[in-house]
Design a protein around this motif. Sequence first.
Motif, PDB file in Angstrom:
ATOM      1  N   PHE A 232       0.826  -1.214   0.000  1.00  0.00           N
ATOM      2  CA  PHE A 232       0.000   0.000   0.000  1.00  0.00           C
ATOM      3  C   PHE A 232       0.860   1.263   0.000  1.00  0.00           C
ATOM      4  CE2 PHE A 232      -3.410  -2.905   1.073  1.00  0.00           C
ATOM      5  CZ  PHE A 232      -4.462  -2.347   0.358  1.00  0.00           C
ATOM      6  N   ARG A 233       2.030   1.206   0.603  1.00  0.00           N
ATOM      7  CA  ARG A 233       2.929   2.375   0.535  1.00  0.00           C
ATOM      8  C   ARG A 233       3.407   2.601  -0.895  1.00  0.00           C
ATOM      9  NH1 ARG A 233       5.096   0.114   5.264  1.00  0.00           N
ATOM     10  NH2 ARG A 233       7.044  -0.482   4.239  1.00  0.00           N
ATOM     11  N   LYS A 234       3.658   1.519  -1.618  1.00  0.00           N
ATOM     12  CA  LYS A 234       4.061   1.635  -3.024  1.00  0.00           C
ATOM     13  C   LYS A 234       2.937   2.270  -3.843  1.00  0.00           C
ATOM     14  CE  LYS A 234       8.146  -0.424  -3.286  1.00  0.00           C
ATOM     15  NZ  LYS A 234       9.331   0.272  -3.844  1.00  0.00           N
ATOM     16  N   MET A 235       1.714   1.837  -3.580  1.00  0.00           N
ATOM     17  CA  MET A 235       0.582   2.399  -4.323  1.00  0.00           C
ATOM     18  C   MET A 235       0.398   3.880  -4.006  1.00  0.00           C
ATOM     19  SD  MET A 235      -2.256  -0.675  -4.307  1.00  0.00           S
ATOM     20  CE  MET A 235      -1.800  -1.711  -2.910  1.00  0.00           C
ATOM     21  N   ALA A 236       0.578   4.252  -2.750  1.00  0.00           N
ATOM     22  CA  ALA A 236       0.444   5.664  -2.371  1.00  0.00           C
ATOM     23  C   ALA A 236       1.519   6.515  -3.046  1.00  0.00           C
ATOM     24  CB  ALA A 236       0.545   5.795  -0.850  1.00  0.00           C
ATOM     25  N   LYS A 237       2.721   5.958  -3.150  1.00  0.00           N
ATOM     26  CA  LYS A 237       3.814   6.686  -3.806  1.00  0.00           C
ATOM     27  C   LYS A 237       3.505   6.897  -5.282  1.00  0.00           C
ATOM     28  CE  LYS A 237       8.832   6.569  -4.458  1.00  0.00           C
ATOM     29  NZ  LYS A 237      10.084   5.791  -4.194  1.00  0.00           N
ATOM     30  N   ALA A 238       2.932   5.876  -5.920  1.00  0.00           N
ATOM     31  CA  ALA A 238       2.558   5.998  -7.335  1.00  0.00           C
ATOM     32  C   ALA A 238       1.499   7.072  -7.521  1.00  0.00           C
ATOM     33  CB  ALA A 238       2.050   4.647  -7.843  1.00  0.00           C
ATOM     34  N   ARG A 239       0.568   7.113  -6.605  1.00  0.00           N
ATOM     35  CA  ARG A 239      -0.529   8.086  -6.662  1.00  0.00           C
ATOM     36  C   ARG A 239      -0.008   9.517  -6.540  1.00  0.00           C
ATOM     37  NH1 ARG A 239      -2.929   6.257  -2.357  1.00  0.00           N
ATOM     38  NH2 ARG A 239      -3.921   4.534  -3.473  1.00  0.00           N
ATOM     39  N   ASP A 240       1.071   9.697  -5.805  1.00  0.00           N
ATOM     40  CA  ASP A 240       1.580  11.036  -5.521  1.00  0.00           C
ATOM     41  C   ASP A 240       2.612  11.534  -6.527  1.00  0.00           C
ATOM     42  OD1 ASP A 240      -0.036  11.109  -3.293  1.00  0.00           O
ATOM     43  OD2 ASP A 240       1.544  10.467  -1.913  1.00  0.00           O
ATOM     44  N   LEU A 241       2.996  10.703  -7.492  1.00  0.00           N
ATOM     45  CA  LEU A 241       3.978  11.158  -8.473  1.00  0.00           C
ATOM     46  C   LEU A 241       3.402  12.308  -9.291  1.00  0.00           C
ATOM     47  CD1 LEU A 241       5.532   7.808  -9.830  1.00  0.00           C
ATOM     48  CD2 LEU A 241       6.602   9.502  -8.334  1.00  0.00           C
ATOM     49  N   PRO A 242       4.250  13.263  -9.668  1.00  0.00           N
ATOM     50  CA  PRO A 242       3.736  14.447 -10.372  1.00  0.00           C
ATOM     51  C   PRO A 242       3.257  14.158 -11.789  1.00  0.00           C
ATOM     52  CG  PRO A 242       6.135  14.489 -10.246  1.00  0.00           C
ATOM     53  CD  PRO A 242       5.688  13.377  -9.364  1.00  0.00           C
ATOM     54  N   MET A 243       3.679  13.019 -12.366  1.00  0.00           N
ATOM     55  CA  MET A 243       3.250  12.687 -13.722  1.00  0.00           C
ATOM     56  C   MET A 243       2.739  11.248 -13.740  1.00  0.00           C
ATOM     57  SD  MET A 243       5.306  13.219 -17.313  1.00  0.00           S
ATOM     58  CE  MET A 243       6.357  11.772 -17.230  1.00  0.00           C
TER      59      MET A 243
END
Length: 438
Positions: A232-243
């Motif tokens: 879930f931390r990986k998914m949150a990081k993907a969600r927060d990427l600027p692009m």
Amino acid sequence: MNSHLDMLARCRMAEPAQAVPGVRELSAHLQERLAVVGDVAYAEFAYLQKVAAETWGAARTSHFVIVLRKARVVPKAAKVSRWKMANAGIDRLPAEWRTALRAIAEHSEKKVLSSGPIWSADYLGAVTTALCRYVDYARCHSAALVPAGSDLHQYALWLTDPGNKGNGVSIRAAADYLSRIKAGLAIILPTAISPARNFVVRYWREKAVAGGTPTKSGDQLVGAVAIYDLGFRKMAKARDLPMRGIEAATLFRNGLVLSMGIALPQRARAISALTFGTTVWVEQPDRLHVRIPAAQLKMREARKSGDPFDIHWHNPRLVAALEEYRLHFRPLFDDGTCLFPSVQAPGQSLGEKRLGQLTSEITEKELGVRIPIHRFRDNVATDSAEHLTGGRLTTAALLDHMDIGTGDHYDRSTGAKAAAEYGGFLDERRTAPAELTL
């Protein structure tokens, strides 16, 4: 006139409320630039998405990467079927051995129960590979082509010797090779029964059991929750990427592999078979349904036309992640429906081997230890046996075991719990904690 510069200027000057250039317009733009500057157009377009994302946000510009991948990524040839691979292995064997094994392959693929033993394509491939390797060894070392017990024993010693060209395989791997050679010879030469050969195979199998599993270690038991939360931390990081590009999609996919692999602790082949609308469904905001065909499960080949693995379970957090992935990240790979698509091969799913490599790489980087996806089952079994009311009964249900005793191979709860209790005991006994300089 430079249409790339014109499009950049348009994206920079646009207001967030304005419409984003659509797929058709972007596709035409990219094709025009490819005709003018060649492959440089791909880099131009990637930069164009970055600029557009600064204006309209990552989510509203995610379709840029769909246009780019369709133009840039060439479809790969379909994977060779497991049966074709197995038959290719048979073709490498001595001519007089091929007929019997081809008969096994033919009736096994058709599931003709009355024609003899039914083997899976994977097992047939493993048997033919083991036979091929022994034939190569026999020809180089003047051993009998049809091995006696002493030949097999010498072969196993050679396999496990780290100084030879066999690279020193483990005792367990050598025992597996011998068992497969014996199984193959029983088909090829059913009348050539050898008690000595049987004894050697049994000796090495028992030696392997006594030596334990070299690919499993206690430090791989980090806990199911640790792996699940990492996903879930990986998914949150993907969600927060600027692009919102293929990097974000891959990051989200990888996180889902971790969390789904813990929530559904099946083997890698079953996980690789998950497909939206075919083997996995979101039925309600908090309810998932998974139905995996028997052909993708670990069981005797004769049973693989039987009942599938079918389960419903409630997990609102995972349901929300799957829905977000299906709507916003999964389409960035291709138009397919497989849950875990390949970046390099549009339309194809990650294979079971690649899934194991992927989870090993991620966990080594994030948790300091390589944990292939099959070891997720050990973590789930250990945690469930220790912390859930049903104990080992729960483990059997989670891992889809017919026999509760099968969990002995996965459940490490006794050791983990004892270690934790011992650590607590030591802490209680320390009246004046101190660091030792050694």
